[in-house]
Design a protein around this motif. Structure first.
Motif, PDB file in Angstrom:
ATOM      1  N   VAL A   7       0.851  -1.192   0.000  1.00 46.51           N
ATOM      2  CA  VAL A   7       0.000   0.000   0.000  1.00 46.51           C
ATOM      3  C   VAL A   7       0.886   1.242   0.000  1.00 46.51           C
ATOM      4  O   VAL A   7       1.692   1.438   0.920  1.00 46.51           O
ATOM      5  CB  VAL A   7      -0.930   0.032   1.235  1.00 46.51           C
ATOM      6  CG1 VAL A   7      -1.749   1.320   1.249  1.00 46.51           C
ATOM      7  CG2 VAL A   7      -1.849  -1.180   1.245  1.00 46.51           C
ATOM      8  N   ARG A   8       0.746   2.054  -1.043  1.00 49.54           N
ATOM      9  CA  ARG A   8       1.498   3.300  -1.090  1.00 49.54           C
ATOM     10  C   ARG A   8       1.086   4.182   0.083  1.00 49.54           C
ATOM     11  O   ARG A   8      -0.093   4.424   0.299  1.00 49.54           O
ATOM     12  CB  ARG A   8       1.226   4.053  -2.393  1.00 49.54           C
ATOM     13  CG  ARG A   8       1.735   3.358  -3.656  1.00 49.54           C
ATOM     14  CD  ARG A   8       1.284   4.109  -4.896  1.00 49.54           C
ATOM     15  NE  ARG A   8      -0.181   4.089  -5.024  1.00 49.54           N
ATOM     16  CZ  ARG A   8      -0.892   5.010  -5.654  1.00 49.54           C
ATOM     17  NH1 ARG A   8      -0.295   6.071  -6.180  1.00 49.54           N
ATOM     18  NH2 ARG A   8      -2.210   4.899  -5.746  1.00 49.54           N
ATOM     19  N   THR A   9       2.067   4.650   0.824  1.00 53.66           N
ATOM     20  CA  THR A   9       1.778   5.450   2.004  1.00 53.66           C
ATOM     21  C   THR A   9       2.576   6.744   1.970  1.00 53.66           C
ATOM     22  O   THR A   9       3.805   6.725   1.809  1.00 53.66           O
ATOM     23  CB  THR A   9       2.120   4.674   3.291  1.00 53.66           C
ATOM     24  OG1 THR A   9       1.411   3.430   3.297  1.00 53.66           O
ATOM     25  CG2 THR A   9       1.731   5.473   4.526  1.00 53.66           C
ATOM     26  N   LEU A  10       1.870   7.857   2.113  1.00 53.69           N
ATOM     27  CA  LEU A  10       2.485   9.171   2.190  1.00 53.69           C
ATOM     28  C   LEU A  10       2.400   9.678   3.620  1.00 53.69           C
ATOM     29  O   LEU A  10       1.450   9.362   4.342  1.00 53.69           O
ATOM     30  CB  LEU A  10       1.780  10.157   1.255  1.00 53.69           C
ATOM     31  CG  LEU A  10       1.692   9.732  -0.222  1.00 53.69           C
ATOM     32  CD1 LEU A  10       0.910  10.769  -1.015  1.00 53.69           C
ATOM     33  CD2 LEU A  10       3.087   9.548  -0.809  1.00 53.69           C
ATOM     34  N   ALA A  11       3.387  10.461   4.021  1.00 59.01           N
ATOM     35  CA  ALA A  11       3.442  10.923   5.404  1.00 59.01           C
ATOM     36  C   ALA A  11       3.414  12.439   5.472  1.00 59.01           C
ATOM     37  O   ALA A  11       4.046  13.132   4.672  1.00 59.01           O
ATOM     38  CB  ALA A  11       4.701  10.393   6.087  1.00 59.01           C
ATOM     39  N   TYR A  12       2.660  12.939   6.435  1.00 62.68           N
ATOM     40  CA  TYR A  12       2.634  14.383   6.691  1.00 62.68           C
ATOM     41  C   TYR A  12       3.502  14.674   7.913  1.00 62.68           C
ATOM     42  O   TYR A  12       3.815  13.793   8.718  1.00 62.68           O
ATOM     43  CB  TYR A  12       1.210  14.880   6.927  1.00 62.68           C
ATOM     44  CG  TYR A  12       0.565  14.345   8.175  1.00 62.68           C
ATOM     45  CD1 TYR A  12       0.800  14.932   9.418  1.00 62.68           C
ATOM     46  CD2 TYR A  12      -0.288  13.242   8.124  1.00 62.68           C
ATOM     47  CE1 TYR A  12       0.220  14.429  10.566  1.00 62.68           C
ATOM     48  CE2 TYR A  12      -0.867  12.734   9.274  1.00 62.68           C
ATOM     49  CZ  TYR A  12      -0.614  13.327  10.491  1.00 62.68           C
ATOM     50  OH  TYR A  12      -1.168  12.834  11.622  1.00 62.68           O
ATOM     51  N   GLN A  13       3.885  15.940   8.060  1.00 64.37           N
ATOM     52  CA  GLN A  13       4.660  16.385   9.205  1.00 64.37           C
ATOM     53  C   GLN A  13       4.003  17.619   9.805  1.00 64.37           C
ATOM     54  O   GLN A  13       3.546  18.511   9.073  1.00 64.37           O
ATOM     55  CB  GLN A  13       6.101  16.707   8.815  1.00 64.37           C
ATOM     56  CG  GLN A  13       6.927  15.492   8.388  1.00 64.37           C
ATOM     57  CD  GLN A  13       8.352  15.873   8.044  1.00 64.37           C
ATOM     58  OE1 GLN A  13       8.598  16.901   7.415  1.00 64.37           O
ATOM     59  NE2 GLN A  13       9.298  15.044   8.450  1.00 64.37           N
ATOM     60  N   LEU A  14       3.972  17.679  11.119  1.00 70.67           N
ATOM     61  CA  LEU A  14       3.473  18.876  11.794  1.00 70.67           C
ATOM     62  C   LEU A  14       4.520  19.978  11.729  1.00 70.67           C
ATOM     63  O   LEU A  14       5.722  19.707  11.821  1.00 70.67           O
ATOM     64  CB  LEU A  14       3.167  18.576  13.261  1.00 70.67           C
ATOM     65  CG  LEU A  14       2.046  17.589  13.568  1.00 70.67           C
ATOM     66  CD1 LEU A  14       1.894  17.434  15.070  1.00 70.67           C
ATOM     67  CD2 LEU A  14       0.735  18.049  12.964  1.00 70.67           C
ATOM     68  N   HIS A  15       4.055  21.218  11.581  1.00 73.34           N
ATOM     69  CA  HIS A  15       5.021  22.315  11.566  1.00 73.34           C
ATOM     70  C   HIS A  15       5.248  22.881  12.965  1.00 73.34           C
ATOM     71  O   HIS A  15       6.234  23.584  13.210  1.00 73.34           O
ATOM     72  CB  HIS A  15       4.578  23.425  10.604  1.00 73.34           C
ATOM     73  CG  HIS A  15       3.424  24.249  11.072  1.00 73.34           C
ATOM     74  ND1 HIS A  15       2.122  23.811  11.005  1.00 73.34           N
ATOM     75  CD2 HIS A  15       3.386  25.485  11.630  1.00 73.34           C
ATOM     76  CE1 HIS A  15       1.320  24.752  11.487  1.00 73.34           C
ATOM     77  NE2 HIS A  15       2.052  25.771  11.870  1.00 73.34           N
ATOM     78  N   ARG A  16       4.341  22.555  13.919  1.00 71.20           N
ATOM     79  CA  ARG A  16       4.560  22.930  15.310  1.00 71.20           C
ATOM     80  C   ARG A  16       3.577  22.167  16.192  1.00 71.20           C
ATOM     81  O   ARG A  16       2.617  21.567  15.704  1.00 71.20           O
ATOM     82  CB  ARG A  16       4.394  24.434  15.529  1.00 71.20           C
ATOM     83  CG  ARG A  16       2.965  24.958  15.393  1.00 71.20           C
ATOM     84  CD  ARG A  16       2.891  26.414  15.837  1.00 71.20           C
ATOM     85  NE  ARG A  16       1.569  27.000  15.700  1.00 71.20           N
ATOM     86  CZ  ARG A  16       0.610  26.921  16.623  1.00 71.20           C
ATOM     87  NH1 ARG A  16       0.828  26.252  17.761  1.00 71.20           N
ATOM     88  NH2 ARG A  16      -0.576  27.478  16.431  1.00 71.20           N
ATOM     89  N   GLU A  17       3.824  22.196  17.473  1.00 72.52           N
ATOM     90  CA  GLU A  17       2.923  21.628  18.470  1.00 72.52           C
ATOM     91  C   GLU A  17       1.996  22.725  18.990  1.00 72.52           C
ATOM     92  O   GLU A  17       2.229  23.912  18.731  1.00 72.52           O
ATOM     93  CB  GLU A  17       3.723  21.027  19.628  1.00 72.52           C
ATOM     94  CG  GLU A  17       4.641  19.878  19.233  1.00 72.52           C
ATOM     95  CD  GLU A  17       3.881  18.639  18.824  1.00 72.52           C
ATOM     96  OE1 GLU A  17       2.734  18.457  19.286  1.00 72.52           O
ATOM     97  OE2 GLU A  17       4.435  17.845  18.033  1.00 72.52           O
ATOM     98  N   GLY A  50      -4.961  18.551  11.221  1.00 71.78           N
ATOM     99  CA  GLY A  50      -5.790  18.752  10.040  1.00 71.78           C
ATOM    100  C   GLY A  50      -5.098  19.596   8.991  1.00 71.78           C
ATOM    101  O   GLY A  50      -5.194  19.323   7.794  1.00 71.78           O
ATOM    102  N   GLN A  51      -4.408  20.626   9.444  1.00 68.86           N
ATOM    103  CA  GLN A  51      -3.700  21.503   8.512  1.00 68.86           C
ATOM    104  C   GLN A  51      -2.547  20.773   7.827  1.00 68.86           C
ATOM    105  O   GLN A  51      -2.347  20.907   6.609  1.00 68.86           O
ATOM    106  CB  GLN A  51      -3.166  22.710   9.279  1.00 68.86           C
ATOM    107  CG  GLN A  51      -2.514  23.777   8.391  1.00 68.86           C
ATOM    108  CD  GLN A  51      -1.978  24.930   9.205  1.00 68.86           C
ATOM    109  OE1 GLN A  51      -1.279  24.737  10.198  1.00 68.86           O
ATOM    110  NE2 GLN A  51      -2.325  26.148   8.802  1.00 68.86           N
ATOM    111  N   ALA A  52      -1.805  19.975   8.593  1.00 69.33           N
ATOM    112  CA  ALA A  52      -0.697  19.218   8.008  1.00 69.33           C
ATOM    113  C   ALA A  52      -1.210  18.232   6.969  1.00 69.33           C
ATOM    114  O   ALA A  52      -0.628  18.081   5.880  1.00 69.33           O
ATOM    115  CB  ALA A  52       0.074  18.494   9.104  1.00 69.33           C
ATOM    116  N   CYS A  53      -2.314  17.563   7.292  1.00 67.61           N
ATOM    117  CA  CYS A  53      -2.898  16.615   6.345  1.00 67.61           C
ATOM    118  C   CYS A  53      -3.442  17.355   5.123  1.00 67.61           C
ATOM    119  O   CYS A  53      -3.289  16.892   3.989  1.00 67.61           O
ATOM    120  CB  CYS A  53      -3.991  15.824   7.041  1.00 67.61           C
ATOM    121  SG  CYS A  53      -4.574  14.381   6.122  1.00 67.61           S
TER     122      CYS A  53
END
Length: 422
Positions: A52-62, A81-84
């Motif tokens: 399964v192709r999987t893409l990853a998001y990253q948070l820009h801050r906590e 939600g914003q990162a996604c």
């Protein structure tokens, strides 16, 4: 008669912070099916799934330190939600537009997906809706809830309400977990458990489990097991530990094997920062030659442990149901479970397991002794436990349920498109 054109490949997008999470079986099934094009999104570092192709998001801050602590979970949801959202914009730009999105919305990833894919049918995994009474909060008098706790918990449902409003369909794995959600949304929520792999998790009379000290445990030995992702009060670890001295005294030949990490998955940490294991070992004296702590173990080794178990204790606050209880039953364990929801949806006392009061250490010890000292009369309970899981919670049933829900979602989309074209 003119033949209808073949239906195009349907695109399915999975979103789960720790993909695959609960979606492993259905995602793998769809990925092997040429009628579907499957893509997954998870947080950076998620396990992923072969095929399964999987893409990853990253948070820009906590969340900001100054944010009110009632609002921090919601701010975290916005950030997830914003990162996604940012990742899904690039997905759309590259030409992938899903027909159906299947997602765990609990952390906020799906808050804005309809802004990118307004025509996609969104299926949410509605795992839990928070309550200030009659669920986990305040259940354990040892950890009483304060007014501050109750206010914080009530505020956490802001995200859950947005999730319920946004989705087209939803899934809950147990009837009790569904019932926690506001009644106005019950028509959206379908009861589907993702399923247990009963081909892998099954009884094995030839199983063997080697302890760190070299002792080999086999089916028929007086072995008591307790398993949890982390050893913590939400899963009754403190109660189990307090029952152990009586269990050990009444069953001098038994070995007790506990598998679980030292972190905290749910609930509070200890006031002094120690693990719950160290805290309880400071309170309760047990024989280290007979009580074996294994930390987390491999899945195959975990199965071997369940297959040699003569009695398996599963205690939980009224909360989400662990796979481990179902897997223990599938392996033929005699499960001694707490008389709490949603355990009671699966275990019927005296029929496919034994139920005990969560807080009653004497009753827990007595049930364990009954299982260890009189295994023959209780063998039918173990057999019916296997049957209960095979018939009611097998992975094939879970996959079939999700596939049917996908077909419902696609049919809804076809109906909508037909109305728009009329």
């Amino acid at each position: 008669m003119t033949a209808l054109p073949p239906r195009r490949v349907q695109r399915i997008l999975f979103i789960h912070q720790n993909f695959p999470g609960q979606f492993g079986r259905i995602a793998a099934s769809l990925a092997r099916d040429p009628r579907y094009d499957v893509l997954a999104v998870g947080k950076d570092g998620c396990p992923g799934l072969p095929g399964v192709r999987t893409l990853a998001y990253q948070l820009h801050r906590e969340p900001a330190p100054a944010t009110h602590h009632y609002a921090k979970p919601f701010e975290a949801g916005i950030l997830y939600g914003q990162a996604c959202l940012r990742l899904l914009i690039t997905v759309k730009e590259k030409g992938f537009v899903p027909d159906v999105i299947i997602a765990h919305p609990g952390w906020g990833e799906t808050l804005f997906v309809k802004e990118v894919f307004p025509l996609a049918r969104l299926i949410h995994f509605s795992e839990f809706y928070y309550h200030t009474d009659d669920a986990d909060v305040g259940f354990d008098p040892e950890f009483p809830s304060t007014i501050d706790d109750r206010a914080r918990v009530r505020a956490k449902n802001a995200l859950q309400l947005l999730n319920l409003e946004a989705c087209d369909l939803a899934v809950a794995p147990t009837q009790w977990q569904k019932s926690l959600h506001p009644r106005a949304y019950h028509d959206k929520i379908h009861l589907i458990h993702e399923g247990i792999d009963t081909d892998f998790m099954r009884p094995n009379p030839d199983a063997a489990f080697t302890l760190p000290n070299g002792k080999v445990l086999r089916p028929g030995d007086p072995v008591l097991t307790y398993v949890s992702r982390n050893l913590e009060p939400y899963r009754g670890f403190h109660i189990f530990m307090r029952a152990l001295p009586q269990i050990l005294a009444d069953n001098p030949a038994c070995d007790v094997v506990l598998a679980g990490g030292a972190d905290v998955s749910y609930g509070a940490r200890t006031a002094d920062g120690r693990s719950w294991r160290d805290t309880m070992l400071a309170e309760v004296t047990v024989d280290p030659e007979r009580v074996h702590f294994l930390d987390r173990i491999s899945y195959a080794r975990y199965r071997d442990l369940l297959q040699v178990s003569a009695a398996h204790v599963y205690l939980t606050y009224p909360f989400v149901l662990s796979w481990s209880m179902l897997e223990a039953m599938a392996c033929g364990c005699l499960v001694i479970g707490s008389d709490t929801a949603p355990v009671t949806e699966v275990i019927r006392d005296g029929e496919n397991g034994l139920l005990v009061d969560f807080f009653d250490t004497a009753a827990i010890a007595a049930a364990v002794s009954r299982a260890l000292q009189h295994p023959a009369p209780l063998r039918p309970l173990r057999e019916r436990a296997v049957q209960s899981i095979t018939e009611g919670y097998g992975v094939d049933k879970g996959i079939a349920g999700y596939r049917a829900l996908i077909r419902t979602a696609l049919a809804q989309a076809d109906t909508r498109d037909a109305r728009l074209q009329a």
